[in-house]
Design a protein around this motif. Sequence first.
Motif, PDB file in Angstrom:
ATOM      1  N   SER A 180       0.851  -1.303  -0.045  1.00  3.47           N
ATOM      2  CA  SER A 180      -0.020   0.010   0.048  1.00  3.47           C
ATOM      3  C   SER A 180       0.727   1.292  -0.032  1.00  3.47           C
ATOM      4  O   SER A 180       0.398   2.598  -0.169  1.00  3.47           O
ATOM      5  CB  SER A 180      -1.050  -0.054   1.283  1.00  3.47           C
ATOM      6  OG  SER A 180      -0.170   0.268   2.459  1.00  3.47           O
ATOM      7  N   ILE A 181       2.017   1.121   0.192  1.00  4.79           N
ATOM      8  CA  ILE A 181       3.070   2.418   0.197  1.00  4.79           C
ATOM      9  C   ILE A 181       3.601   2.387  -1.057  1.00  4.79           C
ATOM     10  O   ILE A 181       4.398   1.824  -1.787  1.00  4.79           O
ATOM     11  CB  ILE A 181       4.321   2.158   1.232  1.00  4.79           C
ATOM     12  CG1 ILE A 181       3.964   1.730   2.716  1.00  4.79           C
ATOM     13  CG2 ILE A 181       5.275   3.014   1.403  1.00  4.79           C
ATOM     14  CD1 ILE A 181       4.804   1.265   3.447  1.00  4.79           C
ATOM     15  N   PRO A 182       3.180   3.841  -1.659  1.00  3.37           N
ATOM     16  CA  PRO A 182       3.836   4.110  -2.950  1.00  3.37           C
ATOM     17  C   PRO A 182       5.249   4.208  -3.036  1.00  3.37           C
ATOM     18  O   PRO A 182       5.943   4.754  -2.146  1.00  3.37           O
ATOM     19  CB  PRO A 182       3.041   5.595  -3.209  1.00  3.37           C
ATOM     20  CG  PRO A 182       1.852   5.573  -2.201  1.00  3.37           C
ATOM     21  CD  PRO A 182       2.225   4.714  -1.173  1.00  3.37           C
ATOM     22  N   GLY A 183       5.719   3.510  -3.775  1.00  5.13           N
ATOM     23  CA  GLY A 183       7.426   3.021  -4.084  1.00  5.13           C
ATOM     24  C   GLY A 183       7.693   2.002  -3.688  1.00  5.13           C
ATOM     25  O   GLY A 183       8.984   1.301  -4.195  1.00  5.13           O
ATOM     26  N   ILE A 184       6.895   1.078  -3.003  1.00  5.71           N
ATOM     27  CA  ILE A 184       7.467  -0.265  -2.375  1.00  5.71           C
ATOM     28  C   ILE A 184       6.735  -1.117  -3.527  1.00  5.71           C
ATOM     29  O   ILE A 184       5.402  -1.411  -3.409  1.00  5.71           O
ATOM     30  CB  ILE A 184       7.038  -0.534  -1.096  1.00  5.71           C
ATOM     31  CG1 ILE A 184       7.542   0.658  -0.054  1.00  5.71           C
ATOM     32  CG2 ILE A 184       7.373  -1.845  -0.736  1.00  5.71           C
ATOM     33  CD1 ILE A 184       9.043   0.627  -0.081  1.00  5.71           C
ATOM     34  N   GLY A 185       7.493  -2.022  -4.176  1.00  5.49           N
ATOM     35  CA  GLY A 185       6.850  -3.103  -5.099  1.00  5.49           C
ATOM     36  C   GLY A 185       7.123  -4.281  -4.772  1.00  5.49           C
ATOM     37  O   GLY A 185       7.900  -4.733  -3.440  1.00  5.49           O
ATOM     38  N   SER A 186       6.821  -5.512  -5.324  1.00  7.94           N
ATOM     39  CA  SER A 186       6.885  -6.676  -5.227  1.00  7.94           C
ATOM     40  C   SER A 186       8.393  -7.311  -4.810  1.00  7.94           C
ATOM     41  O   SER A 186       8.315  -8.100  -3.845  1.00  7.94           O
ATOM     42  CB  SER A 186       6.194  -7.769  -6.259  1.00  7.94           C
ATOM     43  OG  SER A 186       4.912  -7.376  -6.349  1.00  7.94           O
ATOM     44  N   THR A 187       9.329  -6.792  -5.690  1.00  7.04           N
ATOM     45  CA  THR A 187      10.573  -7.411  -5.259  1.00  7.04           C
ATOM     46  C   THR A 187      11.343  -6.860  -3.972  1.00  7.04           C
ATOM     47  O   THR A 187      11.682  -7.522  -3.316  1.00  7.04           O
ATOM     48  CB  THR A 187      11.460  -6.706  -6.673  1.00  7.04           C
ATOM     49  OG1 THR A 187      10.831  -7.193  -7.932  1.00  7.04           O
ATOM     50  CG2 THR A 187      12.976  -7.157  -6.439  1.00  7.04           C
ATOM     51  N   THR A 188      10.716  -5.573  -3.785  1.00  3.61           N
ATOM     52  CA  THR A 188      11.319  -5.056  -2.559  1.00  3.61           C
ATOM     53  C   THR A 188      10.522  -5.669  -1.168  1.00  3.61           C
ATOM     54  O   THR A 188      11.261  -6.079  -0.391  1.00  3.61           O
ATOM     55  CB  THR A 188      10.919  -3.662  -2.272  1.00  3.61           C
ATOM     56  OG1 THR A 188      11.607  -2.874  -3.621  1.00  3.61           O
ATOM     57  CG2 THR A 188      11.785  -2.823  -1.083  1.00  3.61           C
ATOM     58  N   ILE A 189       9.246  -6.049  -1.522  1.00  2.00           N
ATOM     59  CA  ILE A 189       8.683  -6.665  -0.445  1.00  2.00           C
ATOM     60  C   ILE A 189       9.165  -7.914  -0.118  1.00  2.00           C
ATOM     61  O   ILE A 189       9.439  -8.335   1.079  1.00  2.00           O
ATOM     62  CB  ILE A 189       7.244  -6.718  -0.811  1.00  2.00           C
ATOM     63  CG1 ILE A 189       6.363  -5.324  -0.845  1.00  2.00           C
ATOM     64  CG2 ILE A 189       6.361  -7.818   0.210  1.00  2.00           C
ATOM     65  CD1 ILE A 189       5.332  -5.181  -1.471  1.00  2.00           C
ATOM     66  N   ALA A 190       9.692  -8.961  -1.092  1.00  4.78           N
ATOM     67  CA  ALA A 190      10.156 -10.058  -1.101  1.00  4.78           C
ATOM     68  C   ALA A 190      11.400  -9.962  -0.273  1.00  4.78           C
ATOM     69  O   ALA A 190      11.700 -10.766   0.585  1.00  4.78           O
ATOM     70  CB  ALA A 190       9.988 -10.945  -2.239  1.00  4.78           C
ATOM     71  N   LYS A 191      12.126  -9.089  -0.767  1.00  2.21           N
ATOM     72  CA  LYS A 191      13.539  -8.950  -0.079  1.00  2.21           C
ATOM     73  C   LYS A 191      13.157  -8.680   1.392  1.00  2.21           C
ATOM     74  O   LYS A 191      14.242  -9.091   2.217  1.00  2.21           O
ATOM     75  CB  LYS A 191      14.181  -8.032  -0.945  1.00  2.21           C
ATOM     76  CG  LYS A 191      15.812  -7.665  -0.634  1.00  2.21           C
ATOM     77  CD  LYS A 191      16.315  -8.919  -1.404  1.00  2.21           C
ATOM     78  CE  LYS A 191      17.716  -8.688  -1.593  1.00  2.21           C
ATOM     79  NZ  LYS A 191      18.534  -9.726  -2.224  1.00  2.21           N
ATOM     80  N   VAL A 192      12.521  -7.609   1.689  1.00  3.22           N
ATOM     81  CA  VAL A 192      12.453  -7.244   3.096  1.00  3.22           C
ATOM     82  C   VAL A 192      11.678  -8.403   3.856  1.00  3.22           C
ATOM     83  O   VAL A 192      12.552  -8.689   5.088  1.00  3.22           O
ATOM     84  CB  VAL A 192      11.535  -6.098   3.243  1.00  3.22           C
ATOM     85  CG1 VAL A 192      11.062  -5.774   4.642  1.00  3.22           C
ATOM     86  CG2 VAL A 192      11.928  -4.764   2.548  1.00  3.22           C
ATOM     87  N   LEU A 193      10.783  -9.090   3.657  1.00  2.00           N
ATOM     88  CA  LEU A 193      10.350 -10.058   4.457  1.00  2.00           C
ATOM     89  C   LEU A 193      10.975 -11.241   4.382  1.00  2.00           C
ATOM     90  O   LEU A 193      11.354 -12.083   5.357  1.00  2.00           O
ATOM     91  CB  LEU A 193       9.032 -10.635   3.636  1.00  2.00           C
ATOM     92  CG  LEU A 193       7.742  -9.466   3.710  1.00  2.00           C
ATOM     93  CD1 LEU A 193       6.253 -10.103   3.169  1.00  2.00           C
ATOM     94  CD2 LEU A 193       7.564  -9.381   5.474  1.00  2.00           C
TER      95      LEU A 193
END
Length: 337
Positions: free
Chosen positions: A206-219
């Motif tokens: 839901s945060i503008p600027g955060i995409g699927s690749t970054t989400i997978a990396k962070v989690l």
Amino acid sequence: MEMAVTPVVGVDVSKKKLDIVLLVSGKAKSKTLSNTLEGYQELVEWLVKQKVSPDSAHVCLEATGVYSEPLALWLHDAGIMVSVINPGCIKGFGQSENIRNKNDQIDAGLIARFCAAKRPPVWVPPPKEQRELKGLSDRLLALKDIRQQEKNRMEAHDFAGQADLVKNVDEHVKWLDQKITELEKEIDDHIDRHPGLKHDADLMRSIPGIGSTTIAKVLGHIGDIRRFGSAKALAAFIGVSPKQKSSGTSVRGRTSMSKIGNNDLRSALYMPGMVAKRYNNLLKTFAERLSANGMAPKAVTGAVMRKLVHLIYGVVCSGKPFDPNFLNSGLAKQDGI
């Protein structure tokens, strides 16, 4: 230095071997074993021969990724207390001892003394789904890096008029595109199969600027973000906290990003920071204010990356999606955004 009664074991891990130093009441004994399942079992047998109960020992090793994790997991499953230490902490401890020489046995002894002096917290292994997600996201990044390298080569061959080589590289790029698409789908499916990961991923998305690749990396690298006591603690873990340099009245260095933390996550947040500066209205306003105050563009991006980390922590811990009207709230002004 007075040593604690609990026996400590320092392990310097490399690809093929384990250099081990056992420290009991100030006396050190060393051993070298293979970095294999057989070697792990021999470690326990060796401790028993030294009249040390494995259940009473505290084993410490540096975080060296694929080489140290199997040993840490095996020790944890065997019920042996194990700590996985940031290599930077070991390096700093060695500097405090004024150590000039370096080899594997010296490093193992240093790790053992650090363990005895600092008593670091016991390591708890990440859940299996998190470890699998980390492997998938790291592999995706590797494929994307290879694709970019191949595109650069294709451009060079094209400039040199080497049509056959351009065609050869282009075929590889198309194959990489296919594998990247397949891996991205596998990552999405993996997240969807695990409710905890999916819940946090939806909030972060839901945060503008955060995409699927970054989400997978962070989690994949962090797992449950709620384990951090504050957004500042999460930012410090990643290494995007500001670092000041001042002393007395003469030293007034420029504040910069600390970069003491998870380098992979820091790199993964750079492009989202660039995007958020333009398309996330909250962070766009924040970035414009910093630029107007004379902050360098690269430093502004670093500050936006830190704010992104704060937003990630906020949406996950609150359980509420990103609020684009947050700028008008009193909390935003209080936080100095």
